[in-house]
Design a protein around this motif. Sequence first.
Motif, PDB file in Angstrom:
ATOM      1  N   UNK A  54       0.742  -1.255  -0.013  1.00  0.00           N
ATOM      2  CA  UNK A  54       0.075   0.118   0.115  1.00  0.00           C
ATOM      3  C   UNK A  54       0.868   1.312  -0.012  1.00  0.00           C
ATOM      4  N   UNK A  55       1.836   1.306   0.656  1.00  0.00           N
ATOM      5  CA  UNK A  55       2.857   2.294   0.485  1.00  0.00           C
ATOM      6  C   UNK A  55       3.506   2.463  -0.452  1.00  0.00           C
ATOM      7  N   UNK A  56       3.698   1.466  -1.307  1.00  0.00           N
ATOM      8  CA  UNK A  56       4.271   1.413  -2.409  1.00  0.00           C
ATOM      9  C   UNK A  56       3.384   1.862  -3.715  1.00  0.00           C
ATOM     10  N   UNK A  57       2.122   1.777  -3.517  1.00  0.00           N
ATOM     11  CA  UNK A  57       0.915   2.201  -4.182  1.00  0.00           C
ATOM     12  C   UNK A  57       0.604   3.612  -4.212  1.00  0.00           C
ATOM     13  N   UNK A  58       0.681   4.010  -2.858  1.00  0.00           N
ATOM     14  CA  UNK A  58       0.747   5.484  -2.532  1.00  0.00           C
ATOM     15  C   UNK A  58       1.522   6.396  -3.268  1.00  0.00           C
ATOM     16  N   UNK A  59       2.815   5.843  -3.224  1.00  0.00           N
ATOM     17  CA  UNK A  59       3.986   6.599  -3.983  1.00  0.00           C
ATOM     18  C   UNK A  59       3.787   6.385  -5.576  1.00  0.00           C
ATOM     19  N   UNK A  60       3.434   5.294  -5.861  1.00  0.00           N
ATOM     20  CA  UNK A  60       3.448   5.116  -7.440  1.00  0.00           C
ATOM     21  C   UNK A  60       2.299   5.900  -8.109  1.00  0.00           C
ATOM     22  N   UNK A  61       1.101   5.926  -7.308  1.00  0.00           N
ATOM     23  CA  UNK A  61      -0.060   6.458  -7.890  1.00  0.00           C
ATOM     24  C   UNK A  61       0.075   8.022  -8.259  1.00  0.00           C
TER      25      UNK A  61
END
Length: 268
Positions: free
Chosen positions: A244-251
């Motif tokens: 989720x942390x990775x997605x928050x950055x990628x989005x």
Amino acid sequence: MAYDNICRYLAQAYPFAFVSWLLNVEDIEIQPLPTELSLEPIRSDALYLLPNRGQILHLEFQTIPSSSPPLPLRMLDYWVRLYRKYDCPIEQVVIFLKQTKSPIVYVEQLAVGRTIHPYRVVRLWEEDPTPLLENPALLPLAILARTDTPEVLLRQVADKIDSIEEREEQQNISVCTEILARLKFNKNLIRQFLQEDLMRESPLYQEILQEGELKVVFRLLNRKLGNIEPNLQSKIQQLSSEQLEALEEALLDFSVKQDLINWLENYQ
């Protein structure tokens, strides 16, 4: 996680603690009941069937006094649905968590014309902390009880938590206590007495973190890409905290929903 949700967790995980405290009984059989009631679905906070007494105990936790529909009407609605389904006496208890001067917390019945429906109200800030301190499951509520010496109460609760032998229970009770304590004490004072490392090791704390991260991710995605379809929501809910942390950055670099779909496929 909302303060009411912490109390729902405690009520579901430790039914005997709440029944013995609120009904002043010791040795009693308890059967937790489904909290979602029929017709237009509404969900209560905690329901216990007490077969030996032929009675149901219904709990509602309130942080903010006002609600829609108003609390007295909700309590009558709950009672009617429960009585129609189980046909037995129902003891209803509303537990207010945060101290307030609102007159709503002193209303203990619905009164409309000839219809009178009473229920019991517990204002935690008026409660003696002593019985709450005697049961580990009620320590998070003890932190909100009556006291003229908040530091002494915090120390008492912290000492009781330290004495819990089972590690996971100790961690979870610590998390619940720390979160509910925010309703009454400033963070610096809480940190003086409650072990932050103990809280962070708790599986419950990880669930709370993940729930918070999910809310942030969905809010950002909805703002960036518009409404997210249920099938994509389901995939996102299955991600770990790290993902989720990775997605928050990628989005931040997403421009269309296909970017989200591609990212999820790569992670799977």
